[in-house]
Design a protein around this motif. Structure first.
Motif, PDB file in Angstrom:
ATOM      1  N   ALA A  41       0.825  -1.210   0.000  1.00 34.35           N
ATOM      2  CA  ALA A  41       0.000   0.000   0.000  1.00 34.35           C
ATOM      3  C   ALA A  41       0.858   1.258   0.000  1.00 34.35           C
ATOM      4  O   ALA A  41       0.538   2.240  -0.688  1.00 34.35           O
ATOM      5  CB  ALA A  41      -0.927  -0.001   1.213  1.00 34.35           C
ATOM      6  N   MET A  42       1.957   1.248   0.749  1.00 38.97           N
ATOM      7  CA  MET A  42       2.821   2.434   0.775  1.00 38.97           C
ATOM      8  C   MET A  42       3.627   2.550  -0.515  1.00 38.97           C
ATOM      9  O   MET A  42       3.854   3.643  -1.017  1.00 38.97           O
ATOM     10  CB  MET A  42       3.745   2.395   1.992  1.00 38.97           C
ATOM     11  CG  MET A  42       4.591   3.651   2.134  1.00 38.97           C
ATOM     12  SD  MET A  42       5.381   3.809   3.749  1.00 38.97           S
ATOM     13  CE  MET A  42       4.000   4.308   4.766  1.00 38.97           C
ATOM     14  N   ARG A  43       4.054   1.426  -1.061  1.00 41.23           N
ATOM     15  CA  ARG A  43       4.848   1.472  -2.290  1.00 41.23           C
ATOM     16  C   ARG A  43       4.031   2.014  -3.455  1.00 41.23           C
ATOM     17  O   ARG A  43       4.524   2.772  -4.292  1.00 41.23           O
ATOM     18  CB  ARG A  43       5.374   0.084  -2.626  1.00 41.23           C
ATOM     19  CG  ARG A  43       6.031   0.008  -3.996  1.00 41.23           C
ATOM     20  CD  ARG A  43       6.722  -1.312  -4.223  1.00 41.23           C
ATOM     21  NE  ARG A  43       7.934  -1.426  -3.428  1.00 41.23           N
ATOM     22  CZ  ARG A  43       8.911  -2.315  -3.669  1.00 41.23           C
ATOM     23  NH1 ARG A  43       8.793  -3.139  -4.688  1.00 41.23           N
ATOM     24  NH2 ARG A  43       9.964  -2.369  -2.915  1.00 41.23           N
ATOM     25  N   TYR A  44       2.773   1.601  -3.526  1.00 41.53           N
ATOM     26  CA  TYR A  44       1.917   2.034  -4.628  1.00 41.53           C
ATOM     27  C   TYR A  44       0.850   3.016  -4.141  1.00 41.53           C
ATOM     28  O   TYR A  44      -0.316   2.920  -4.524  1.00 41.53           O
ATOM     29  CB  TYR A  44       1.276   0.814  -5.289  1.00 41.53           C
ATOM     30  CG  TYR A  44       2.285  -0.144  -5.871  1.00 41.53           C
ATOM     31  CD1 TYR A  44       2.956   0.161  -7.052  1.00 41.53           C
ATOM     32  CD2 TYR A  44       2.591  -1.339  -5.221  1.00 41.53           C
ATOM     33  CE1 TYR A  44       3.895  -0.714  -7.585  1.00 41.53           C
ATOM     34  CE2 TYR A  44       3.533  -2.213  -5.740  1.00 41.53           C
ATOM     35  CZ  TYR A  44       4.177  -1.891  -6.928  1.00 41.53           C
ATOM     36  OH  TYR A  44       5.120  -2.743  -7.444  1.00 41.53           O
ATOM     37  N   SER A  45       1.262   3.933  -3.294  1.00 45.62           N
ATOM     38  CA  SER A  45       0.319   4.892  -2.711  1.00 45.62           C
ATOM     39  C   SER A  45      -0.312   5.800  -3.760  1.00 45.62           C
ATOM     40  O   SER A  45      -1.385   6.365  -3.534  1.00 45.62           O
ATOM     41  CB  SER A  45       1.029   5.739  -1.648  1.00 45.62           C
ATOM     42  OG  SER A  45       2.158   6.387  -2.204  1.00 45.62           O
ATOM     43  N   LYS A  46       0.353   5.942  -4.924  1.00 45.39           N
ATOM     44  CA  LYS A  46      -0.225   6.768  -5.986  1.00 45.39           C
ATOM     45  C   LYS A  46      -1.461   6.110  -6.590  1.00 45.39           C
ATOM     46  O   LYS A  46      -2.352   6.780  -7.097  1.00 45.39           O
ATOM     47  CB  LYS A  46       0.810   6.998  -7.089  1.00 45.39           C
ATOM     48  CG  LYS A  46       1.983   7.861  -6.647  1.00 45.39           C
ATOM     49  CD  LYS A  46       2.963   8.043  -7.794  1.00 45.39           C
ATOM     50  CE  LYS A  46       4.154   8.890  -7.356  1.00 45.39           C
ATOM     51  NZ  LYS A  46       5.156   9.054  -8.458  1.00 45.39           N
ATOM     52  N   TYR A  47      -1.495   4.776  -6.544  1.00 38.88           N
ATOM     53  CA  TYR A  47      -2.596   4.038  -7.153  1.00 38.88           C
ATOM     54  C   TYR A  47      -3.565   3.487  -6.101  1.00 38.88           C
ATOM     55  O   TYR A  47      -4.751   3.367  -6.357  1.00 38.88           O
ATOM     56  CB  TYR A  47      -2.057   2.878  -7.992  1.00 38.88           C
ATOM     57  CG  TYR A  47      -0.947   3.301  -8.936  1.00 38.88           C
ATOM     58  CD1 TYR A  47      -1.228   4.007 -10.100  1.00 38.88           C
ATOM     59  CD2 TYR A  47       0.382   3.010  -8.646  1.00 38.88           C
ATOM     60  CE1 TYR A  47      -0.216   4.415 -10.968  1.00 38.88           C
ATOM     61  CE2 TYR A  47       1.402   3.404  -9.507  1.00 38.88           C
ATOM     62  CZ  TYR A  47       1.108   4.106 -10.660  1.00 38.88           C
ATOM     63  OH  TYR A  47       2.106   4.509 -11.494  1.00 38.88           O
ATOM     64  N   VAL A  48      -3.023   3.131  -4.933  1.00 41.54           N
ATOM     65  CA  VAL A  48      -3.851   2.614  -3.844  1.00 41.54           C
ATOM     66  C   VAL A  48      -4.007   3.724  -2.814  1.00 41.54           C
ATOM     67  O   VAL A  48      -3.084   4.028  -2.061  1.00 41.54           O
ATOM     68  CB  VAL A  48      -3.208   1.372  -3.190  1.00 41.54           C
ATOM     69  CG1 VAL A  48      -4.115   0.823  -2.090  1.00 41.54           C
ATOM     70  CG2 VAL A  48      -2.907   0.312  -4.236  1.00 41.54           C
ATOM     71  N   LYS A  49      -5.147   4.348  -2.812  1.00 41.76           N
ATOM     72  CA  LYS A  49      -5.371   5.497  -1.939  1.00 41.76           C
ATOM     73  C   LYS A  49      -5.764   5.027  -0.536  1.00 41.76           C
ATOM     74  O   LYS A  49      -6.930   4.797  -0.234  1.00 41.76           O
ATOM     75  CB  LYS A  49      -6.475   6.393  -2.520  1.00 41.76           C
ATOM     76  CG  LYS A  49      -6.142   6.960  -3.899  1.00 41.76           C
ATOM     77  CD  LYS A  49      -4.894   7.843  -3.866  1.00 41.76           C
ATOM     78  CE  LYS A  49      -4.581   8.419  -5.234  1.00 41.76           C
ATOM     79  NZ  LYS A  49      -3.334   9.223  -5.227  1.00 41.76           N
ATOM     80  N   VAL A  50      -4.759   4.859   0.296  1.00 40.75           N
ATOM     81  CA  VAL A  50      -4.987   4.477   1.699  1.00 40.75           C
ATOM     82  C   VAL A  50      -4.730   5.706   2.558  1.00 40.75           C
ATOM     83  O   VAL A  50      -3.662   6.319   2.455  1.00 40.75           O
ATOM     84  CB  VAL A  50      -4.052   3.331   2.122  1.00 40.75           C
ATOM     85  CG1 VAL A  50      -4.288   2.967   3.573  1.00 40.75           C
ATOM     86  CG2 VAL A  50      -4.262   2.123   1.221  1.00 40.75           C
ATOM     87  N   PRO A  51      -5.674   6.101   3.401  1.00 45.99           N
ATOM     88  CA  PRO A  51      -5.464   7.280   4.245  1.00 45.99           C
ATOM     89  C   PRO A  51      -4.214   7.152   5.106  1.00 45.99           C
ATOM     90  O   PRO A  51      -3.868   6.063   5.565  1.00 45.99           O
ATOM     91  CB  PRO A  51      -6.734   7.303   5.112  1.00 45.99           C
ATOM     92  CG  PRO A  51      -7.751   6.538   4.333  1.00 45.99           C
ATOM     93  CD  PRO A  51      -6.992   5.487   3.589  1.00 45.99           C
ATOM     94  N   ASN A  52      -3.554   8.275   5.323  1.00 56.08           N
ATOM     95  CA  ASN A  52      -2.330   8.282   6.124  1.00 56.08           C
ATOM     96  C   ASN A  52      -2.572   7.752   7.531  1.00 56.08           C
ATOM     97  O   ASN A  52      -1.700   7.142   8.141  1.00 56.08           O
ATOM     98  CB  ASN A  52      -1.777   9.712   6.195  1.00 56.08           C
ATOM     99  CG  ASN A  52      -0.302   9.738   5.891  1.00 56.08           C
ATOM    100  OD1 ASN A  52       0.260   8.764   5.401  1.00 56.08           O
ATOM    101  ND2 ASN A  52       0.327  10.858   6.188  1.00 56.08           N
ATOM    102  N   GLY A  53      -3.772   7.990   8.047  1.00 58.54           N
ATOM    103  CA  GLY A  53      -4.093   7.530   9.395  1.00 58.54           C
ATOM    104  C   GLY A  53      -4.048   6.018   9.535  1.00 58.54           C
ATOM    105  O   GLY A  53      -3.744   5.494  10.611  1.00 58.54           O
ATOM    106  N   ILE A  54      -4.342   5.308   8.419  1.00 58.95           N
ATOM    107  CA  ILE A  54      -4.302   3.842   8.450  1.00 58.95           C
ATOM    108  C   ILE A  54      -2.863   3.369   8.651  1.00 58.95           C
ATOM    109  O   ILE A  54      -2.595   2.456   9.437  1.00 58.95           O
ATOM    110  CB  ILE A  54      -4.877   3.254   7.143  1.00 58.95           C
ATOM    111  CG1 ILE A  54      -6.344   3.666   6.976  1.00 58.95           C
ATOM    112  CG2 ILE A  54      -4.731   1.736   7.137  1.00 58.95           C
ATOM    113  CD1 ILE A  54      -7.268   3.109   8.020  1.00 58.95           C
ATOM    114  N   PHE A  55      -1.926   3.982   7.926  1.00 63.40           N
ATOM    115  CA  PHE A  55      -0.524   3.617   8.085  1.00 63.40           C
ATOM    116  C   PHE A  55      -0.039   3.908   9.502  1.00 63.40           C
ATOM    117  O   PHE A  55       0.681   3.119  10.100  1.00 63.40           O
ATOM    118  CB  PHE A  55       0.342   4.373   7.078  1.00 63.40           C
ATOM    119  CG  PHE A  55       0.198   3.893   5.676  1.00 63.40           C
ATOM    120  CD1 PHE A  55       0.614   2.616   5.312  1.00 63.40           C
ATOM    121  CD2 PHE A  55      -0.357   4.696   4.700  1.00 63.40           C
ATOM    122  CE1 PHE A  55       0.488   2.161   4.011  1.00 63.40           C
ATOM    123  CE2 PHE A  55      -0.484   4.252   3.396  1.00 63.40           C
ATOM    124  CZ  PHE A  55      -0.067   2.978   3.053  1.00 63.40           C
TER     125      PHE A  55
END
Length: 374
Positions: free
Chosen positions: A51-65
């Motif tokens: 998810a972090m590597r492909y954050s441009k394509y997989v929009k995961v909120p920063n709060g989740i990380f």
């Protein structure tokens, strides 16, 4: 008349010391557990990394990380005390072992040995790393943890001692290029590394991360977790209370994988492009360890018994050493570095700080609760 000297390992006067093989019930479900736990472990460890590597394509909120990071920190600390050190004390204090094992707290001694062993490794890495970087004009910054959102030792948090507000990142990039030109004249700093450097240079403090020391820090953490995971898999394969242990371990390995995966994800964020696959390899390694342990346990189920004297000694020693690794990593790298010495945390609001602490306590509490059954 032959005089027999007492063995350090075995007592023959105890009837309940696990002679023979382990349990063989629910054999089909035990086989299925290999794949079920594989999915849970892989999801926990790989999701943060991907998810972090492909954050441009997989929009995961920063709060989740952030939640995964602090929740995982609590999980790792609880694992050390509840799931490793406590069983190790029981295993090496078992009445199945000879009296020589009863006269000294070997589990605690091995845990202590492990803690100081890891400390010495990191101390050597610190001195070696700072000496190398001093030649480039860099000095160690004890509070330079802007890029330290991962379980890595102190040497990689190094800051330029003469960088003031009027000097920008281009100056540091130029110095690094000149330093590298002597040994690798044909190579230059690539664009990705420059962008990473700019990203970690906010607040007029440029942080230089050493990939090897970052990898070493996470490798130490994963080494302790992997040892534990293999032993857990062996036990699950032959344990009579299979159903209860199986359900608990699905959550246990997923939570633990989340802890390791979040550390790997934050590590890859600050690594040069050439090193970023290391985080994926680390996640995959964690994901397969418990299934491999289960498969091995099923293969030797007719001879292996977790209550036997040999199994108690091996498991107790490994759990003790792993506990020391995770205690050191949890207390020094996760708590001290990322709460007390982190510049990011020092500048955070009290609300954010309280949220991070509560998230960590939640992970610790849930993992400690699982210790009631496994």
């Amino acid at each position: 008349m032959t005089v027999r000297t007492p063995s350090l390992a075995i007592r023959d006067d105890t009837d309940d010391c696990g002679s023979g093989g382990g349990a063989d019930t629910f054999f089909g479900l035990r086989i299925a557990s290999i794949f079920i736990i594989l999915v849970g472990s892989m999801f926990g460890s790989l999701f943060p990394v991907i998810a972090m590597r492909y954050s441009k394509y997989v929009k995961v909120p920063n709060g989740i990380f952030e939640f995964a990071k602090w929740f995982g920190s609590g999980v790792i600390i609880a694992t050390a005390f509840i799931h490793l050190l406590s069983p190790a004390i029981d295993e090496l204090g078992s009445t199945c072992l000879s009296d020589a094992w009863q006269g000294y707290p070997y589990a605690l001694a091995l845990c202590l040995l492990s803690i100081f062993g890891i400390f010495i490794v990191e101390l050597i890495a610190f001195r070696w790393g700072t000496a190398k970087l001093a030649k480039l004009g860099f000095v160690y910054d004890a509070h330079g943890h802007e890029a330290g959102a991962h379980a890595a030792p102190a040497p990689e948090t190094l800051a330029r001692d003469n960088i003031e507000g009027e000097k920008d990142v281009r100056d540091l990039s130029r110095v690094m290029e000149e330093a590298r030109a002597g040994s690798r004249s044909s190579r230059s700093v690539n664009r990705e590394d420059e962008s990473d450097l700019k990203e970690t240079s906010r607040g007029n403090v440029a942080v230089l991360d050493s990939p090897l020391t970052q990898i070493l820090g996470v490798a130490i953490l994963e080494f302790g977790v992997v040892l534990h995971s293999v032993l857990v898999g062996l036990t699950l394969a032959v344990d009579p209370d299979f159903k209860v242990l199986f359900v608990v371990l699905v959550f246990h390995q997923t939570f633990e994988g989340l802890g390791v995966g979040s550390r790997l994800a934050y590590m890859q964020k600050h690594l040069p492009q050439a090193y970023r696959n290391v985080s994926v390899y680390g996640a995959l390694l964690y994901g397969i360890t418990t299934p491999v342990g289960i498969a091995a346990g099923l293969g030797v189920r007719t001879t292996y018994n977790p209550d036997s004297t040999t199994a108690s000694i091996v498991s107790g020693v490994m759990d003790s050493l792993s506990a020391g690794i995770l205690i050191y990593t949890g207390m020094v790298e996760l708590l001290a570095h990322e709460f007390l010495f982190s510049d990011e945390m020092r500048k955070s609001s009290n609300t954010r700080l309280a949220r991070c602490v509560c998230t960590m306590l939640l992970g610790c509490g849930l993992m400690a609760l699982l210790g009631k059954w496994a």
